[in-house]
Design an enzyme around this catalytic site. Structure first.
Site, mmCIF file in Angstrom:
data_model
loop_
_atom_site.group_PDB
_atom_site.id
_atom_site.type_symbol
_atom_site.label_atom_id
_atom_site.label_comp_id
_atom_site.label_asym_id
_atom_site.label_seq_id
_atom_site.Cartn_x
_atom_site.Cartn_y
_atom_site.Cartn_z
ATOM 1 N N HIS A 78 -32.055 -94.545 -51.609
ATOM 2 C CA HIS A 78 -32.064 -93.605 -51.336
ATOM 3 C C HIS A 78 -30.698 -92.845 -51.471
ATOM 4 C CE1 HIS A 78 -33.702 -89.112 -50.230
ATOM 5 N NE2 HIS A 78 -32.445 -89.322 -49.945
ATOM 6 N N LYS A 131 -32.341 -99.458 -48.738
ATOM 7 C CA LYS A 131 -33.131 -99.386 -47.822
ATOM 8 C C LYS A 131 -34.042 -100.243 -47.166
ATOM 9 C CE LYS A 131 -35.360 -95.461 -49.840
ATOM 10 N NZ LYS A 131 -36.695 -94.864 -51.229
HETATM 11 P P1 CMP Z 1 -36.497 -91.052 -52.126
HETATM 12 O O1 CMP Z 1 -34.910 -91.030 -53.731
HETATM 13 O O2 CMP Z 1 -36.220 -92.124 -50.897
HETATM 14 O O3 CMP Z 1 -36.920 -90.317 -52.442
HETATM 15 C C1 CMP Z 1 -38.007 -89.899 -52.212
HETATM 16 C C2 CMP Z 1 -39.255 -91.696 -51.953
HETATM 17 O O4 CMP Z 1 -40.216 -91.849 -52.220
HETATM 18 C C3 CMP Z 1 -38.547 -91.384 -53.875
HETATM 19 O O5 CMP Z 1 -37.129 -92.955 -52.840
HETATM 20 C C4 CMP Z 1 -40.230 -92.856 -53.873
HETATM 21 O O6 CMP Z 1 -39.261 -94.306 -53.195
HETATM 22 C C5 CMP Z 1 -40.915 -92.905 -52.848
HETATM 23 N N1 CMP Z 1 -42.369 -92.301 -54.282
HETATM 24 C C6 CMP Z 1 -41.417 -91.921 -55.127
HETATM 25 N N2 CMP Z 1 -42.908 -91.997 -55.905
HETATM 26 C C7 CMP Z 1 -44.139 -92.765 -55.218
HETATM 27 C C8 CMP Z 1 -44.915 -92.992 -55.714
HETATM 28 N N3 CMP Z 1 -46.045 -92.653 -56.265
HETATM 29 N N4 CMP Z 1 -45.517 -94.048 -54.143
HETATM 30 C C9 CMP Z 1 -44.668 -94.598 -53.271
HETATM 31 N N5 CMP Z 1 -43.029 -93.927 -53.136
HETATM 32 C C10 CMP Z 1 -42.541 -93.347 -53.506
#
Ligand code: CMP
Length: 140
Positions: free
Chosen positions: A117, A11
């Site tokens: 991710h 990221k």
């Molecule tokens: P990722 O694996 O990229 O999949 C979805 C993303 O949403 C997750 O990682 C987090 O970075 C993001 N995410 C999940 N919960 C929150 C939250 N409460 N606030 C901001 N971002 C979030």
């Protein structure tokens, strides 16, 4: 166990921390084969499309702002049980809860800026891999 492919993204926060090389090394040292890699700067619209599964979540706008804030590095890794294993290696979504030795523990800042991710299921890998790579860009 089966050989699987999974989509990993370094990221924008981890790109800025010069962590691309370390993250690739950690995954490769865990018997995951790098099949594809590129650097892209997503538009807000592209980030919204990638994370469409989260469209009704309260953090959708914040997440897609962050993911379009700078370049990121999508990659395809292949290996035995790759989807679950990569998620173990990267650690819990919230870096504060991530186990010692995981990528998010090392490079994550908070739940939004969590460094990487990775696909969470076969279904998401099947959507996420062709989102970034066509067949010619994936090297067996
Ligand atoms: P990722 O694996 O990229 O999949 C979805 C993303 O949403 C997750 O990682 C987090 O970075 C993001 N995410 C999940 N919960 C929150 C939250 N409460 N606030 C901001 N971002 C979030």
């Amino acid at each position: 166990m089966a050989v699987e492919r999974t989509l990993v993204i370094v990221k924008p926060d981890a790109v800025k921390k010069n962590a691309i090389g370390d993250i690739v090394r950690i995954l490769q040292e865990n018997d995951l084969k790098l099949l594809a890699i590129k650097m892209v700067h997503l538009s807000k619209e592209q980030a919204k499309k990638f994370y469409i599964v989260h469209k009704d979540r309260p953090f959708y706008d914040e997440l897609t702002d962050f993911m379009s804030s700078g370049p990121c590095v999508p990659m395809v890794f292949e290996g035995e049980d790759a989807i679950a294993r990569v998620r173990e290696i990267i650690g819990a979504t919230d870096p504060a809860k991530a186990a010692e030795g995981t990528i998010r523990k090392k490079y994550g800042t908070d739940v939004g800026r969590n460094a990487v991710h990775a696909s969470d299921s076969h279904e998401s890998a099947a959507y996420e891999i062709p989102f970034f790579f066509n067949a010619l860009e994936i090297h067996e």
